[in-house]
Design a protein around this motif. Structure first.
Motif, PDB file in Angstrom:
ATOM      1  N   GLY A 138       0.972  -1.328  -0.090  1.00  0.00           N
ATOM      2  CA  GLY A 138       0.063  -0.012  -0.176  1.00  0.00           C
ATOM      3  C   GLY A 138       1.086   1.521  -0.022  1.00  0.00           C
ATOM      4  O   GLY A 138       1.978   1.119  -0.178  1.00  0.00           O
ATOM      5  N   GLU A 139       0.306   2.253   0.420  1.00  0.00           N
ATOM      6  CA  GLU A 139       0.875   3.853   0.120  1.00  0.00           C
ATOM      7  C   GLU A 139       1.692   3.944   1.713  1.00  0.00           C
ATOM      8  O   GLU A 139       2.926   3.992   1.547  1.00  0.00           O
ATOM      9  CB  GLU A 139      -0.330   4.765  -0.130  1.00  0.00           C
ATOM     10  CG  GLU A 139       0.360   5.924  -0.468  1.00  0.00           C
ATOM     11  CD  GLU A 139      -0.797   6.932  -0.808  1.00  0.00           C
ATOM     12  OE1 GLU A 139      -1.794   6.447  -1.634  1.00  0.00           O
ATOM     13  OE2 GLU A 139      -1.042   8.034  -0.212  1.00  0.00           O
ATOM     14  N   ALA A 140       0.659   4.371   2.777  1.00  0.00           N
ATOM     15  CA  ALA A 140       1.432   4.660   3.765  1.00  0.00           C
ATOM     16  C   ALA A 140       0.462   4.206   5.142  1.00  0.00           C
ATOM     17  O   ALA A 140      -0.578   4.479   4.647  1.00  0.00           O
ATOM     18  CB  ALA A 140       1.760   6.143   3.843  1.00  0.00           C
ATOM     19  N   PRO A 141       0.593   3.965   6.364  1.00  0.00           N
ATOM     20  CA  PRO A 141      -0.077   3.774   7.344  1.00  0.00           C
ATOM     21  C   PRO A 141      -1.061   4.999   7.538  1.00  0.00           C
ATOM     22  O   PRO A 141      -0.554   6.217   7.383  1.00  0.00           O
ATOM     23  CB  PRO A 141       0.809   3.549   8.555  1.00  0.00           C
ATOM     24  CG  PRO A 141       2.167   3.431   8.084  1.00  0.00           C
ATOM     25  CD  PRO A 141       2.181   4.399   6.593  1.00  0.00           C
ATOM     26  N   GLU A 145      -3.493   2.371  11.884  1.00  0.00           N
ATOM     27  CA  GLU A 145      -2.031   1.586  11.544  1.00  0.00           C
ATOM     28  C   GLU A 145      -1.063   2.223  12.401  1.00  0.00           C
ATOM     29  O   GLU A 145      -0.188   1.390  13.039  1.00  0.00           O
ATOM     30  CB  GLU A 145      -1.838   1.832  10.045  1.00  0.00           C
ATOM     31  CG  GLU A 145      -2.541   0.983   9.198  1.00  0.00           C
ATOM     32  CD  GLU A 145      -3.995   1.541   8.633  1.00  0.00           C
ATOM     33  OE1 GLU A 145      -3.847   2.863   8.980  1.00  0.00           O
ATOM     34  OE2 GLU A 145      -4.896   0.802   8.543  1.00  0.00           O
ATOM     35  N   PRO A 151       0.380  -2.708   9.248  1.00  0.00           N
ATOM     36  CA  PRO A 151      -0.532  -2.033   8.101  1.00  0.00           C
ATOM     37  C   PRO A 151      -1.730  -2.740   7.814  1.00  0.00           C
ATOM     38  O   PRO A 151      -2.454  -3.617   8.303  1.00  0.00           O
ATOM     39  CB  PRO A 151       0.138  -2.408   6.865  1.00  0.00           C
ATOM     40  CG  PRO A 151       1.108  -3.934   7.346  1.00  0.00           C
ATOM     41  CD  PRO A 151       1.024  -3.476   8.990  1.00  0.00           C
ATOM     42  N   PHE A 152      -2.875  -1.746   7.392  1.00  0.00           N
ATOM     43  CA  PHE A 152      -4.175  -2.213   6.790  1.00  0.00           C
ATOM     44  C   PHE A 152      -5.022  -2.758   8.014  1.00  0.00           C
ATOM     45  O   PHE A 152      -5.378  -3.932   7.901  1.00  0.00           O
ATOM     46  CB  PHE A 152      -4.163  -3.111   5.468  1.00  0.00           C
ATOM     47  CG  PHE A 152      -3.931  -2.354   4.147  1.00  0.00           C
ATOM     48  CD1 PHE A 152      -4.693  -1.468   3.845  1.00  0.00           C
ATOM     49  CD2 PHE A 152      -2.434  -2.151   3.866  1.00  0.00           C
ATOM     50  CE1 PHE A 152      -4.591  -0.613   2.632  1.00  0.00           C
ATOM     51  CE2 PHE A 152      -2.105  -1.503   2.703  1.00  0.00           C
ATOM     52  CZ  PHE A 152      -2.938  -0.787   2.106  1.00  0.00           C
ATOM     53  N   SER A 156     -10.039   0.680   5.567  1.00  0.00           N
ATOM     54  CA  SER A 156      -9.718   0.063   4.251  1.00  0.00           C
ATOM     55  C   SER A 156      -8.937  -1.292   4.357  1.00  0.00           C
ATOM     56  O   SER A 156      -9.166  -2.056   3.578  1.00  0.00           O
ATOM     57  CB  SER A 156      -8.825   0.970   3.535  1.00  0.00           C
ATOM     58  OG  SER A 156      -7.668   1.452   4.333  1.00  0.00           O
ATOM     59  N   ASN A 178       3.728  -1.355   3.297  1.00  0.00           N
ATOM     60  CA  ASN A 178       3.689  -0.270   2.536  1.00  0.00           C
ATOM     61  C   ASN A 178       5.015   0.311   1.890  1.00  0.00           C
ATOM     62  O   ASN A 178       6.107   0.098   2.345  1.00  0.00           O
ATOM     63  CB  ASN A 178       2.942   0.772   3.584  1.00  0.00           C
ATOM     64  CG  ASN A 178       1.563   0.767   3.994  1.00  0.00           C
ATOM     65  OD1 ASN A 178       0.762   0.565   3.063  1.00  0.00           O
ATOM     66  ND2 ASN A 178       1.253   0.641   5.143  1.00  0.00           N
ATOM     67  N   HIS A 256      -6.796   1.255  -4.519  1.00  0.00           N
ATOM     68  CA  HIS A 256      -6.682   1.243  -3.148  1.00  0.00           C
ATOM     69  C   HIS A 256      -8.096   1.273  -2.548  1.00  0.00           C
ATOM     70  O   HIS A 256      -8.826   1.647  -2.912  1.00  0.00           O
ATOM     71  CB  HIS A 256      -6.109   2.625  -2.693  1.00  0.00           C
ATOM     72  CG  HIS A 256      -5.353   2.577  -1.729  1.00  0.00           C
ATOM     73  ND1 HIS A 256      -6.294   2.795  -0.184  1.00  0.00           N
ATOM     74  CD2 HIS A 256      -4.152   2.421  -1.151  1.00  0.00           C
ATOM     75  CE1 HIS A 256      -5.525   2.217   0.838  1.00  0.00           C
ATOM     76  NE2 HIS A 256      -4.186   2.352   0.351  1.00  0.00           N
TER      77      HIS A 256
HETATM   78  N1  URA Z   1      -3.577   2.810   3.609  1.00  0.00           N
HETATM   79  C1  URA Z   1      -2.413   2.318   3.204  1.00  0.00           C
HETATM   80  O1  URA Z   1      -1.732   2.563   2.105  1.00  0.00           O
HETATM   81  N2  URA Z   1      -1.811   1.752   3.967  1.00  0.00           N
HETATM   82  C2  URA Z   1      -2.215   1.085   5.250  1.00  0.00           C
HETATM   83  O2  URA Z   1      -1.542   0.254   5.958  1.00  0.00           O
HETATM   84  C3  URA Z   1      -3.590   1.742   5.519  1.00  0.00           C
HETATM   85  C4  URA Z   1      -4.314   2.558   4.829  1.00  0.00           C
END
Ligand code: URA
Length: 283
Positions: A138-141, A145, A151-152, A156, A178, A256
């Motif tokens: 993914g992108e970032a916490p 998170e 993560p995640f 979402s 991420n 996403h």
């Molecule tokens: N969105 C993300 O891209 N990563 C995560 O860990 C949580 C939400």
């Protein structure tokens, strides 16, 4: 504080939180544009691009404000952050010779080149099974998170879990990470510089996990890892080749889950992508 001002203060804080302002860095706002004492050379020094020795940064005008009150989250500016190029180079150096995911996590924990580390609560390294055939990036916490260190796990993440379950997978059969392992303040999109600084770490993480299939969630993840310029609507659902450093594997970008929560009609396209991933995994 009277009950009225107390209520007003609470409402203001709630408004800030809603607007994404959840990382206080000082009690008083500072108008840097009005600070005429901040010369170009002092600014260059403060961002690590000047020629003066690093130790001199402590006397930069950025430090002239009052000291932080006890318990406040005001960061120290006594050491100037490295420039993005220097930080990316430091990241490439930091991953050299790293042979295990545990070592990689420790190297990230010790890495100070990404400013997001200073505002995040903790490192969000990975979840799931590092031996899995499928790795999802993914992108970032986000906020949840950041609190849990995984993560995640927020809204979402719950949708991602449901999508994985629908093709017979769960967190024992996928590995999740991420691009950026620290939460950007207010869940803003990471800057391209932040992604470039963290890129050597996620690249090494993919190499060490050695999945058969890589799935990038969202445009920024796909653009950073697959080097594509097009937006996610154009790139999703197509197979790319990704070189892990050891071998070529198949990679796909898809929407996403946070986007799918906002645009549920697109779920049918994401479902198509997940069916293609299922088929590629032979399940
Ligand atoms: N969105 C993300 O891209 N990563 C995560 O860990 C949580 C939400």
């Amino acid at each position: 504080m009277t009950p009225d001002t107390d209520k007003a203060a609470r409402e203001l804080l709630a408004f800030y939180l809603e607007a994404g302002v959840d990382a206080p860095v000082g009690e008083e706002p500072v108008d840097r544009f009005a600070d005429t004492s901040l010369s170009t050379s002092a600014l260059a020094e403060a961002v690590g691009e000047g020629s003066s020795p690093v130790g001199e940064a402590a006397s930069s005008p950025l430090d002239s404000r009052s000291p932080p009150s006890p318990g406040s989250a005001t960061p120290s500016f006594s050491a100037a952050p490295p420039s993005p190029d220097a930080a990316a180079m430091a990241a490439r150096e930091a991953v050299k010779g790293i042979a295990t995911l545990e070592q990689l996590r420790a190297a990230l924990d010790a890495f100070d080149g990404c400013a997001l580390k200073g505002t995040a609560k903790q490192l969000v390294f990975a979840d799931g099974n590092p031996q899995a055939k499928l790795m999802i990036v993914g992108e970032a916490p986000g906020r949840d998170e950041d609190i849990e260190g995984l993560p995640f796990v927020g809204r979402s993440g719950k949708l991602l879990d449901r999508m994985l379950n629908a093709i017979g997978l769960d967190r024992t059969t996928v590995y999740i990470a991420n691009i950026i392992p620290w939460r950007p303040p207010g869940n803003r999109t990471p800057t391209p510089q932040e992604s470039q600084i963290c890129l050597p770490f996620i690249q090494r993480q993919i190499e060490l996990a050695d999945p058969d299939i890589l799935v990038c969630l969202g445009g920024p993840s796909a653009q950073t890892l697959l080097g594509i310029r097009d937006g996610i609507t154009k790139t999703r659902g197509r197979w790319f080749s990704y070189h892990t450093g050891k071998r070529e594997i198949r990679a796909m970008a898809t929407f996403h889950p946070a986007f799918l929560l906002r645009s549920p009609l697109q779920k049918r396209l994401a479902w198509r992508d997940f069916l293609a991933i299922k088929k590629a995994l032979g399940i």
